[in-house]
Design a protein around this motif. Sequence first.
Motif, PDB file in Angstrom:
ATOM      1  N   LEU A 151      37.832  40.512  37.247  1.00  0.00           N
ATOM      2  CA  LEU A 151      36.535  40.250  36.638  1.00  0.00           C
ATOM      3  C   LEU A 151      35.452  39.795  37.608  1.00  0.00           C
ATOM      4  O   LEU A 151      34.335  39.523  37.192  1.00  0.00           O
ATOM      5  CB  LEU A 151      36.686  39.165  35.552  1.00  0.00           C
ATOM      6  CG  LEU A 151      37.633  39.521  34.400  1.00  0.00           C
ATOM      7  CD1 LEU A 151      37.874  38.294  33.537  1.00  0.00           C
ATOM      8  CD2 LEU A 151      37.052  40.633  33.559  1.00  0.00           C
ATOM      9  N   ALA A 152      35.771  39.688  38.902  1.00  0.00           N
ATOM     10  CA  ALA A 152      34.827  39.059  39.825  1.00  0.00           C
ATOM     11  C   ALA A 152      33.468  39.756  39.822  1.00  0.00           C
ATOM     12  O   ALA A 152      32.436  39.107  39.974  1.00  0.00           O
ATOM     13  CB  ALA A 152      35.394  39.052  41.237  1.00  0.00           C
ATOM     14  N   THR A 153      33.474  41.044  39.616  1.00  0.00           N
ATOM     15  CA  THR A 153      32.189  41.751  39.669  1.00  0.00           C
ATOM     16  C   THR A 153      31.587  41.908  38.274  1.00  0.00           C
ATOM     17  O   THR A 153      30.587  42.581  38.110  1.00  0.00           O
ATOM     18  CB  THR A 153      32.395  43.139  40.291  1.00  0.00           C
ATOM     19  OG1 THR A 153      33.468  43.784  39.609  1.00  0.00           O
ATOM     20  CG2 THR A 153      32.701  43.035  41.763  1.00  0.00           C
ATOM     21  N   THR A 154      32.218  41.274  37.271  1.00  0.00           N
ATOM     22  CA  THR A 154      31.732  41.414  35.899  1.00  0.00           C
ATOM     23  C   THR A 154      30.804  40.265  35.552  1.00  0.00           C
ATOM     24  O   THR A 154      31.105  39.109  35.844  1.00  0.00           O
ATOM     25  CB  THR A 154      32.916  41.401  34.911  1.00  0.00           C
ATOM     26  OG1 THR A 154      33.931  42.247  35.420  1.00  0.00           O
ATOM     27  CG2 THR A 154      32.483  41.896  33.548  1.00  0.00           C
ATOM     28  N   GLY A 155      29.712  40.593  34.881  1.00  0.00           N
ATOM     29  CA  GLY A 155      28.831  39.560  34.341  1.00  0.00           C
ATOM     30  C   GLY A 155      28.426  38.544  35.400  1.00  0.00           C
ATOM     31  O   GLY A 155      28.143  38.875  36.555  1.00  0.00           O
ATOM     32  N   GLN A 156      28.471  37.284  34.976  1.00  0.00           N
ATOM     33  CA  GLN A 156      27.994  36.208  35.849  1.00  0.00           C
ATOM     34  C   GLN A 156      29.166  35.518  36.555  1.00  0.00           C
ATOM     35  O   GLN A 156      29.026  34.376  36.976  1.00  0.00           O
ATOM     36  CB  GLN A 156      27.226  35.181  35.027  1.00  0.00           C
ATOM     37  CG  GLN A 156      26.076  35.769  34.241  1.00  0.00           C
ATOM     38  CD  GLN A 156      25.056  36.408  35.148  1.00  0.00           C
ATOM     39  OE1 GLN A 156      24.641  35.816  36.126  1.00  0.00           O
ATOM     40  NE2 GLN A 156      24.663  37.636  34.840  1.00  0.00           N
ATOM     41  N   TRP A 157      30.288  36.171  36.637  1.00  0.00           N
ATOM     42  CA  TRP A 157      31.480  35.502  37.169  1.00  0.00           C
ATOM     43  C   TRP A 157      31.221  34.805  38.491  1.00  0.00           C
ATOM     44  O   TRP A 157      31.410  33.596  38.626  1.00  0.00           O
ATOM     45  CB  TRP A 157      32.610  36.524  37.313  1.00  0.00           C
ATOM     46  CG  TRP A 157      33.822  35.992  38.006  1.00  0.00           C
ATOM     47  CD1 TRP A 157      33.986  35.791  39.342  1.00  0.00           C
ATOM     48  CD2 TRP A 157      35.039  35.569  37.392  1.00  0.00           C
ATOM     49  NE1 TRP A 157      35.225  35.280  39.605  1.00  0.00           N
ATOM     50  CE2 TRP A 157      35.903  35.129  38.422  1.00  0.00           C
ATOM     51  CE3 TRP A 157      35.494  35.527  36.073  1.00  0.00           C
ATOM     52  CZ2 TRP A 157      37.181  34.650  38.176  1.00  0.00           C
ATOM     53  CZ3 TRP A 157      36.774  35.054  35.837  1.00  0.00           C
ATOM     54  CH2 TRP A 157      37.599  34.617  36.870  1.00  0.00           C
ATOM     55  N   ARG A 158      30.785  35.592  39.496  1.00  0.00           N
ATOM     56  CA  ARG A 158      30.664  35.005  40.839  1.00  0.00           C
ATOM     57  C   ARG A 158      29.629  33.902  40.871  1.00  0.00           C
ATOM     58  O   ARG A 158      29.865  32.836  41.443  1.00  0.00           O
ATOM     59  CB  ARG A 158      30.305  36.087  41.843  1.00  0.00           C
ATOM     60  CG  ARG A 158      31.542  36.647  42.499  1.00  0.00           C
ATOM     61  CD  ARG A 158      31.205  37.396  43.773  1.00  0.00           C
ATOM     62  NE  ARG A 158      32.410  38.085  44.221  1.00  0.00           N
ATOM     63  CZ  ARG A 158      32.428  39.332  44.681  1.00  0.00           C
ATOM     64  NH1 ARG A 158      31.307  40.016  44.752  1.00  0.00           N
ATOM     65  NH2 ARG A 158      33.544  39.869  45.066  1.00  0.00           N
TER      66      ARG A 158
END
Lengths: 814, 139
Positions: A271-278
Amino acid sequence: MLLFILLTHLAIGVAILGSGDRLGRRAFAVAALAPALTVGWAITQASGVIGSSSGGSGMSDGVPVSFSWMWVEQLGLQLDLRLDGFGLVMVSLVSGIGLMVCIYAMGYFSYPKPGTARLAGLMTLFAGAMLGVVLSDHLLALFVFWELTSITSYLLIGNDDRNPRARAAALQAILITGAGGLVMLVGLIIIGQSAGTYLISELLLNPPTDGVIAAGVICVLVGAFTKSAQAPFGSWLPGAMVAPTPISAYLHSATMVKAGVYLVARLAPILATTGQWRVLVLSVGAVTMVIGGLRAMRQYDLKLLLAYGTISQLGFLMLMFGTGEYKIAQAAVVLILAHGAFKAALFMVVGIVDHEVGTRDIRELHGFGSSWRPTVVVGILAAASMAGLPPLLGFVGKEKALDTYITYGDFTGSGVVLGVIVVGSMLTFAYSARFVLGLLGHFGVADKPNRSAEAHAPSAMFLGPAAVLTVLTVLLGLAPRLVDPLVAAATTALDPTASPSTVKLWAGFNAALGLSVLVIGVGLLLVWKRAPVARLQRRFSDAISWIPSAERGFLVALRSVTDGSKRLTAVVQSGSLPIYLLIIISVVAIAPLIPALSAWSDLPPLVDVPLHVPLAALVIAASLGASIVKRRISAALMLGAVGYAMAGFFIVQGAPDLALTQLVIETLATVLFVLVLRFLPTRWADRSPAVARPIRLTVSVAAAVSVFVLALVAAGSRDSVSEANISVEMIARSAPEAKGNNIVNVILVDFRGLDTLGEITVLVVSGVGAVALARAGRRRLMLGSDAADEVADYEWSEHEPVPSAAPVAGEMDQ
Amino acid sequence: MSVLVAFVAAVLVGCGTWLLLQRRLSRIIIGVGLLGHAGNMLLMVSGGRRGTAPLIGTGDPAGFSDPLPQALALTAIVITFGITLFLLALGFRSWQLTNDDVVEDDVEDRFIARQQRVDRDIADEILAEAAQAAEEDRR
């Protein structure tokens, strides 16, 4: 076998709890069986899980051990346990440190108090739950184990249930982690539903791309942040330090607080590149790392220093795992191992000091005698690993972290994060040094009692576990190749596309080494100038004291919730029957209006049968009269009049059975009314407050209007479905099947016989109740006036102490 | 079904509700009775067609009134009677104990509602703790 391990923990934990306090500190010896078994089993599995290849040579060919058991097939609920490389790392932390803590606890609880054995039992249960978290492949099973760790943590923190501080801290911990867990559940369901699978191993192969995932990501992260004490949810962790030190060392530094980090590590590659994860993970981790470090530098209590240090380190781990880059994650795996080893050892040293000296306050420590040298050396080595000094495992991890961040951190903001890591490491160095200096007695205040000089040195068994962990720290630091295959397998388990590099103590002259030198240099400066730094920090914290802290926010929220619920209870539970009924009737009157009005159709005819008119007039007049008159008997008679008019309606409708029943019942009811009402005063006075009348009137009119609309809408609704009308069938089958010509009778005793049985039961119950109530009074009257007075006295003087009659009689005998 | 009958049912409900909201048990009982009548009336008139008595052998079954709502209403009449009976027994008991039939407020509920904060809240506990820690920190 995976399931067997979990069940063993459950069995041993329950057995210890069941034996009460009988075992005393030996309970920890029993408890040690579970982690010992797990460690032994993990070692036998290690070669298979890790595989033959080590880091540097590319993909690991380890095969995970898995177990699957379908629980509820219809709901797709199954228990999926899976031991892969990263699972093995976590298992070695949970069970390896668990074993050490159990041995250590035998020394710590040398004078067991009531409830000590309970700690051992709960700790075993916790260890089982924690193993469940790190072994579950199914997100929902993970959630269940996750919550179990919260609950066992609550019980462990609050084990000393007579101590209000312990209770408060336990409550705070479970409220924050529990609330976070619930938010996380929502997130897990969002992710699971939109990905079509709840299995982490399958998610890894088919990362979900759905738009709603972004919301799920935020929810899951909230859960992870609360569990791992990240800002602004970290306030519970320092409070949890009221628990005995073995518990703090185990739950609140080595294992449970890593659950959030674990979840982030598992999900980051997906999920790292999903939504506001990072953005979320990195900013929260950065703030936590710096604030935790700053706070740790100000503590005088060694244990609190370590607690804030743990918060800071957890933020660090978040910064590493949260990127979702396997290279950086590999460094984080080394760090998580290093942190488990040195932090547990440090906690154990603090526990030893606390146990032998009776204080953890560095102002009361003035240096130890020579017999304490082994303990102090263990403390210094562990702290050096925390500070990131070579050649210890902490240095290896930190060096690799800096190196991978410099080389592979190519996402937005990675430069800032790198800066934060460097600053955080400087702070880590500073508070590690503070720990060491405190242990050596540099903070001893002259006018405080010197309690450390004459303290007994700990026994070998007491110090043993901390020494073992520290030896590991040194050994693995000098020879990282020993841990290399495990780290490589863990990295591959997190991200199947990873090709991990080798973990080295000496990686040559590179930028990371430069940064390490910088960290140590500035760290030394911070230690050397510690007095001005402390002044600066105090001035700074005074300057920002107007900002409400997270702790304060939590407490204010908690208090407003309890106050609010008290007020709400006071409003809704007023104790007044009319008010309760008022609320219920209002809802019943208003709620059906909305669908009723939307189904509005043509008005039925104004008057159906001419004979209805006089009957209607009678009913309306009598019912209004019954509501207005102030004489009880008159009201009862008017109710009777309504009943007789109803019988008339039934005749017109073509329902002679009903009319007959109504007449009989109404007559009987009127007789009963007269029988009872003759006792009561003929009239009543209205004592209700003036405001009650209009409210009652409004609600009554509203109810009437609602029923009126409903009746018009529902008019003839049954006739419109006449083809499927059940009555037609009942008329047709009445004679041939039930041999009855009166169809209503047949329905009552045959087609709907059970209904009638229920009706008879209601009548019997109410009849028995009525007879009991009537006879209860008769017995009272037969007791005679004295006895009746006595009963009345008893009922009225409930709250006053009534002198017992027996001693009085005895005195009279004498 | 006609507007008139719907109106009668509405009046019965209105009066029944009004009486139900009173403090006197005898009035509440009468209110329950009126509400029972209202329910029966709605059941009858919304249930099905009017017609001749549903007795086989007395005429054409096609002209019968709907028997099912009648059976339901009959059950309802009897149960309403059962409730009235029980409530009357309660009223009798109330007279025995208090010489009256007023439905008083639940004293326990009132007590809970008016209870001040007797015990120190756990939040206060932590707040005091935090304040003390801050104080120590300052020194």
